[in-house]
Scaffold this motif. Structure first.
Motif, PDB file in Angstrom:
ATOM      1  N   MET A   1       0.830  -1.201   0.000  1.00 33.16           N
ATOM      2  CA  MET A   1       0.000   0.000   0.000  1.00 33.16           C
ATOM      3  C   MET A   1       0.872   1.262   0.000  1.00 33.16           C
ATOM      4  SD  MET A   1      -3.175   1.098   0.013  1.00 33.16           S
ATOM      5  CE  MET A   1      -3.954  -0.451   0.311  1.00 33.16           C
ATOM      6  N   GLN A   2       1.972   1.194   0.750  1.00 32.30           N
ATOM      7  CA  GLN A   2       2.851   2.362   0.831  1.00 32.30           C
ATOM      8  C   GLN A   2       3.490   2.673  -0.522  1.00 32.30           C
ATOM      9  OE1 GLN A   2       3.096   4.494   3.365  1.00 32.30           O
ATOM     10  NE2 GLN A   2       4.399   5.755   2.074  1.00 32.30           N
ATOM     11  N   GLU A   3       3.782   1.630  -1.303  1.00 29.26           N
ATOM     12  CA  GLU A   3       4.382   1.853  -2.622  1.00 29.26           C
ATOM     13  C   GLU A   3       3.419   2.598  -3.539  1.00 29.26           C
ATOM     14  OE1 GLU A   3       4.143  -1.283  -1.297  1.00 29.26           O
ATOM     15  OE2 GLU A   3       6.194  -1.509  -0.587  1.00 29.26           O
ATOM     16  N   ALA A   4       2.148   2.217  -3.486  1.00 31.60           N
ATOM     17  CA  ALA A   4       1.140   2.889  -4.309  1.00 31.60           C
ATOM     18  C   ALA A   4       1.012   4.353  -3.897  1.00 31.60           C
ATOM     19  CB  ALA A   4      -0.207   2.179  -4.179  1.00 31.60           C
ATOM     20  N   ARG A   5       1.025   4.598  -2.604  1.00 31.31           N
ATOM     21  CA  ARG A   5       0.933   5.983  -2.134  1.00 31.31           C
ATOM     22  C   ARG A   5       2.137   6.803  -2.592  1.00 31.31           C
ATOM     23  NH1 ARG A   5       0.043   8.301   4.012  1.00 31.31           N
ATOM     24  NH2 ARG A   5       0.034  10.479   3.393  1.00 31.31           N
ATOM     25  N   THR A   6       3.313   6.202  -2.548  1.00 30.37           N
ATOM     26  CA  THR A   6       4.516   6.899  -2.992  1.00 30.37           C
ATOM     27  C   THR A   6       4.435   7.248  -4.473  1.00 30.37           C
ATOM     28  OG1 THR A   6       5.829   5.769  -1.306  1.00 30.37           O
ATOM     29  CG2 THR A   6       7.026   6.740  -3.157  1.00 30.37           C
ATOM     30  N   VAL A   7       3.951   6.317  -5.286  1.00 31.71           N
ATOM     31  CA  VAL A   7       3.817   6.559  -6.728  1.00 31.71           C
ATOM     32  C   VAL A   7       2.820   7.685  -6.995  1.00 31.71           C
ATOM     33  CG1 VAL A   7       3.008   5.556  -8.894  1.00 31.71           C
ATOM     34  CG2 VAL A   7       4.524   4.252  -7.409  1.00 31.71           C
ATOM     35  N   VAL A   8       1.665   7.643  -6.338  1.00 26.35           N
ATOM     36  CA  VAL A   8       0.643   8.677  -6.541  1.00 26.35           C
ATOM     37  C   VAL A   8       1.151  10.028  -6.048  1.00 26.35           C
ATOM     38  CG1 VAL A   8      -1.666   9.432  -5.855  1.00 26.35           C
ATOM     39  CG2 VAL A   8      -1.287   7.054  -6.512  1.00 26.35           C
ATOM     40  N   ASP A   9       1.754  10.054  -4.880  1.00 31.88           N
ATOM     41  CA  ASP A   9       2.293  11.314  -4.354  1.00 31.88           C
ATOM     42  C   ASP A   9       3.365  11.891  -5.275  1.00 31.88           C
ATOM     43  OD1 ASP A   9       0.601  11.129  -2.189  1.00 31.88           O
ATOM     44  OD2 ASP A   9       2.145  10.478  -0.774  1.00 31.88           O
ATOM     45  N   PHE A  10       4.231  11.020  -5.802  1.00 28.31           N
ATOM     46  CA  PHE A  10       5.266  11.482  -6.727  1.00 28.31           C
ATOM     47  C   PHE A  10       4.644  12.014  -8.021  1.00 28.31           C
ATOM     48  CE2 PHE A  10       8.448  10.783 -10.082  1.00 28.31           C
ATOM     49  CZ  PHE A  10       9.446  11.618  -9.598  1.00 28.31           C
TER      50      PHE A  10
ATOM     51  N   SER B   1      -7.161   8.697  -6.196  1.00 25.21           N
ATOM     52  CA  SER B   1      -6.307   7.598  -5.735  1.00 25.21           C
ATOM     53  C   SER B   1      -5.673   7.941  -4.397  1.00 25.21           C
ATOM     54  CB  SER B   1      -5.204   7.316  -6.757  1.00 25.21           C
ATOM     55  OG  SER B   1      -5.755   6.895  -7.970  1.00 25.21           O
ATOM     56  N   GLN B   2      -5.202   9.161  -4.279  1.00 28.32           N
ATOM     57  CA  GLN B   2      -4.570   9.590  -3.031  1.00 28.32           C
ATOM     58  C   GLN B   2      -5.569   9.536  -1.874  1.00 28.32           C
ATOM     59  OE1 GLN B   2      -3.310  13.740  -2.667  1.00 28.32           O
ATOM     60  NE2 GLN B   2      -1.303  12.996  -2.019  1.00 28.32           N
ATOM     61  N   VAL B   3      -6.765  10.012  -2.089  1.00 28.13           N
ATOM     62  CA  VAL B   3      -7.796   9.984  -1.039  1.00 28.13           C
ATOM     63  C   VAL B   3      -8.125   8.544  -0.656  1.00 28.13           C
ATOM     64  CG1 VAL B   3     -10.228  10.476  -0.571  1.00 28.13           C
ATOM     65  CG2 VAL B   3      -8.786  12.230  -1.574  1.00 28.13           C
TER      66      VAL B   3
ATOM     67  N   VAL C   1      -5.062   6.906   1.273  1.00 24.31           N
ATOM     68  CA  VAL C   1      -4.946   7.441   2.638  1.00 24.31           C
ATOM     69  C   VAL C   1      -6.116   6.966   3.493  1.00 24.31           C
ATOM     70  CG1 VAL C   1      -4.974   9.561   4.008  1.00 24.31           C
ATOM     71  CG2 VAL C   1      -3.551   9.428   1.965  1.00 24.31           C
ATOM     72  N   GLY C   2      -7.314   6.929   2.926  1.00 28.00           N
ATOM     73  CA  GLY C   2      -8.476   6.409   3.660  1.00 28.00           C
ATOM     74  C   GLY C   2      -8.272   4.966   4.095  1.00 28.00           C
ATOM     75  N   MET C   3      -7.774   4.132   3.178  1.00 25.98           N
ATOM     76  CA  MET C   3      -7.522   2.728   3.527  1.00 25.98           C
ATOM     77  C   MET C   3      -6.423   2.616   4.573  1.00 25.98           C
ATOM     78  SD  MET C   3      -8.131   0.526   0.019  1.00 25.98           S
ATOM     79  CE  MET C   3      -6.567   0.956  -0.679  1.00 25.98           C
ATOM     80  N   GLN C   4      -5.410   3.464   4.486  1.00 26.37           N
ATOM     81  CA  GLN C   4      -4.348   3.424   5.490  1.00 26.37           C
ATOM     82  C   GLN C   4      -4.876   3.858   6.852  1.00 26.37           C
ATOM     83  OE1 GLN C   4      -1.301   5.843   3.548  1.00 26.37           O
ATOM     84  NE2 GLN C   4      -0.089   4.006   3.142  1.00 26.37           N
ATOM     85  N   LEU C   5      -5.771   4.818   6.881  1.00 26.55           N
ATOM     86  CA  LEU C   5      -6.341   5.237   8.163  1.00 26.55           C
ATOM     87  C   LEU C   5      -7.187   4.129   8.786  1.00 26.55           C
ATOM     88  CD1 LEU C   5      -7.406   8.917   7.375  1.00 26.55           C
ATOM     89  CD2 LEU C   5      -5.635   8.173   8.977  1.00 26.55           C
ATOM     90  N   ILE C   6      -7.932   3.413   7.960  1.00 28.03           N
ATOM     91  CA  ILE C   6      -8.786   2.347   8.461  1.00 28.03           C
ATOM     92  C   ILE C   6      -7.943   1.153   8.917  1.00 28.03           C
ATOM     93  CG2 ILE C   6     -10.486   0.612   7.748  1.00 28.03           C
ATOM     94  CD1 ILE C   6     -11.698   2.824   5.929  1.00 28.03           C
ATOM     95  N   ASN C   7      -6.910   0.821   8.179  1.00 28.23           N
ATOM     96  CA  ASN C   7      -6.111  -0.378   8.458  1.00 28.23           C
ATOM     97  C   ASN C   7      -4.978  -0.177   9.456  1.00 28.23           C
ATOM     98  OD1 ASN C   7      -7.646  -1.908   6.675  1.00 28.23           O
ATOM     99  ND2 ASN C   7      -6.380  -1.293   4.934  1.00 28.23           N
TER     100      ASN C   7
END
Length: 69
Positions: free
Chosen positions: A1-10, A56-58, A61-67
């Protein structure tokens, strides 16, 4: 999940820098009478990049907050 967030943020970071370094400086070359038409077209086209990245970012981040305990 963190990799996807890094790609979207980048992707958003690159988009922001493209706007700052290319789009905004290009305003000095635009005709004030044509700016309204250009802006409408630009806004529609840039939305195809911005909206999926932001949604995608929302979602990530939403899934990371829940998990995250």
């Amino acid at each position: 999940m963190q990799e996807a967030r890094t790609v979207v943020d980048f992707g958003l970071l690159v988009l922001i820098w493209i706007v700052q370094l290319i789009v905004y400086p290009g305003f000095k070359y635009s005709d004030i009478h044509l700016f309204g038409d250009w802006h409408s077209q630009y806004s529609m086209l840039i939305s195809f990049l911005v909206i999926p990245l932001m949604l995608s970012q929302v979602g990530i981040v939403g899934m990371q907050l829940i998990n995250t305990p």
